[in-house]
Design a protein around this motif. Structure first.
Motif, mmCIF file in Angstrom:
data_model
loop_
_atom_site.group_PDB
_atom_site.id
_atom_site.type_symbol
_atom_site.label_atom_id
_atom_site.label_comp_id
_atom_site.label_asym_id
_atom_site.label_seq_id
_atom_site.Cartn_x
_atom_site.Cartn_y
_atom_site.Cartn_z
ATOM 1 N N LEU A 99 3.883 -59.175 -35.995
ATOM 2 C CA LEU A 99 4.766 -58.362 -36.817
ATOM 3 C C LEU A 99 5.110 -57.128 -36.144
ATOM 4 O O LEU A 99 6.393 -56.758 -36.521
ATOM 5 C CB LEU A 99 3.855 -58.290 -38.069
ATOM 6 C CG LEU A 99 3.701 -59.100 -38.992
ATOM 7 C CD1 LEU A 99 2.853 -59.088 -40.477
ATOM 8 C CD2 LEU A 99 4.995 -59.872 -39.722
ATOM 9 N N ALA A 100 4.398 -56.486 -35.527
ATOM 10 C CA ALA A 100 4.805 -55.053 -34.999
ATOM 11 C C ALA A 100 6.011 -55.408 -33.895
ATOM 12 O O ALA A 100 6.846 -54.829 -33.799
ATOM 13 C CB ALA A 100 3.660 -54.529 -34.448
ATOM 14 N N ALA A 101 5.709 -56.604 -33.201
ATOM 15 C CA ALA A 101 6.800 -56.874 -32.240
ATOM 16 C C ALA A 101 8.128 -57.309 -32.887
ATOM 17 O O ALA A 101 9.107 -56.934 -32.401
ATOM 18 C CB ALA A 101 6.238 -58.056 -31.239
ATOM 19 N N ILE A 102 7.908 -57.958 -33.931
ATOM 20 C CA ILE A 102 9.115 -58.552 -34.554
ATOM 21 C C ILE A 102 9.926 -57.041 -35.147
ATOM 22 O O ILE A 102 11.028 -57.014 -35.071
ATOM 23 C CB ILE A 102 8.779 -59.490 -35.927
ATOM 24 C CG1 ILE A 102 8.373 -60.691 -35.255
ATOM 25 C CG2 ILE A 102 9.953 -59.605 -36.698
ATOM 26 C CD1 ILE A 102 7.687 -61.521 -36.072
ATOM 27 N N SER A 103 9.006 -56.170 -35.832
ATOM 28 C CA SER A 103 9.787 -55.084 -36.299
ATOM 29 C C SER A 103 10.347 -54.133 -35.388
ATOM 30 O O SER A 103 11.478 -53.960 -35.637
ATOM 31 C CB SER A 103 8.389 -54.347 -36.992
ATOM 32 O OG SER A 103 9.038 -53.150 -37.673
ATOM 33 N N GLY A 118 12.882 -51.324 -36.008
ATOM 34 C CA GLY A 118 11.624 -50.770 -36.940
ATOM 35 C C GLY A 118 10.985 -49.897 -35.788
ATOM 36 O O GLY A 118 11.017 -50.012 -34.536
ATOM 37 N N ASP A 119 10.441 -48.893 -36.411
ATOM 38 C CA ASP A 119 9.639 -47.993 -35.525
ATOM 39 C C ASP A 119 8.249 -48.108 -35.767
ATOM 40 O O ASP A 119 7.654 -47.668 -36.737
ATOM 41 C CB ASP A 119 10.030 -46.267 -35.898
ATOM 42 C CG ASP A 119 9.547 -45.347 -34.793
ATOM 43 O OD1 ASP A 119 8.719 -45.706 -33.533
ATOM 44 O OD2 ASP A 119 9.200 -44.197 -35.341
ATOM 45 N N VAL A 120 7.537 -48.634 -34.894
ATOM 46 C CA VAL A 120 6.079 -48.800 -34.962
ATOM 47 C C VAL A 120 5.226 -47.910 -33.974
ATOM 48 O O VAL A 120 5.479 -47.845 -32.835
ATOM 49 C CB VAL A 120 5.585 -50.225 -34.594
ATOM 50 C CG1 VAL A 120 4.108 -50.435 -34.968
ATOM 51 C CG2 VAL A 120 6.406 -51.270 -35.431
ATOM 52 N N ALA A 121 4.530 -46.775 -34.676
ATOM 53 C CA ALA A 121 3.857 -45.938 -33.751
ATOM 54 C C ALA A 121 2.858 -46.367 -33.011
ATOM 55 O O ALA A 121 2.305 -47.328 -33.481
ATOM 56 C CB ALA A 121 3.414 -44.894 -34.788
ATOM 57 N N PRO A 122 2.622 -45.753 -31.844
ATOM 58 C CA PRO A 122 1.376 -46.433 -30.937
ATOM 59 C C PRO A 122 0.169 -46.042 -31.562
ATOM 60 O O PRO A 122 0.398 -45.130 -32.463
ATOM 61 C CB PRO A 122 1.761 -45.549 -29.686
ATOM 62 C CG PRO A 122 2.661 -44.547 -29.884
ATOM 63 C CD PRO A 122 3.521 -44.882 -31.048
#
Length: 90
Positions: free
Chosen positions: A32-36, A41-45
């Motif tokens: 889901l993070a990769a799709i976002s 989308g911005d997925v923080a580390p």
């Protein structure tokens, strides 16, 4: 012939450089993070947001997905078709 939900999920996984999975397996948080990220989308580390939060971000960024959908449930087939089409355009 129409694709199954499993085939759509695997198509999406491969589009975002994740691994294809056997059987009926929902998206992991990492998928889901990769799709976002793929849809802007911005997925923080570090610690990933909840699945519901990432589904909400994905729905917000892709035209045709309902922002007001129940984010606790997995994407349905029609929604997966929209996500796959969006990633195919990328």
């Amino acid at each position: 012939m129409a694709k199954t939900v499993d085939e759509l999920r695997n198509e999406i996984r491969l589009a975002v450089d994740r691994f294809e999975r056997r059987g009926s397996v929902g998206f992991t948080k990492e998928s889901l993070a990769a799709i976002s990220e793929a849809v802007g989308g911005d997925v923080a580390p570090g610690q990933l947001p909840s699945k519901a939060e990432m589904r909400e971000e994905i729905a917000h960024r892709i035209d045709g997905l309902d922002d007001d959908r129940d984010q606790e449930r997995p994407f349905r087939k029609a929604e997966l078709e929209i996500v796959a089409a969006e990633l195919d355009e990328e």
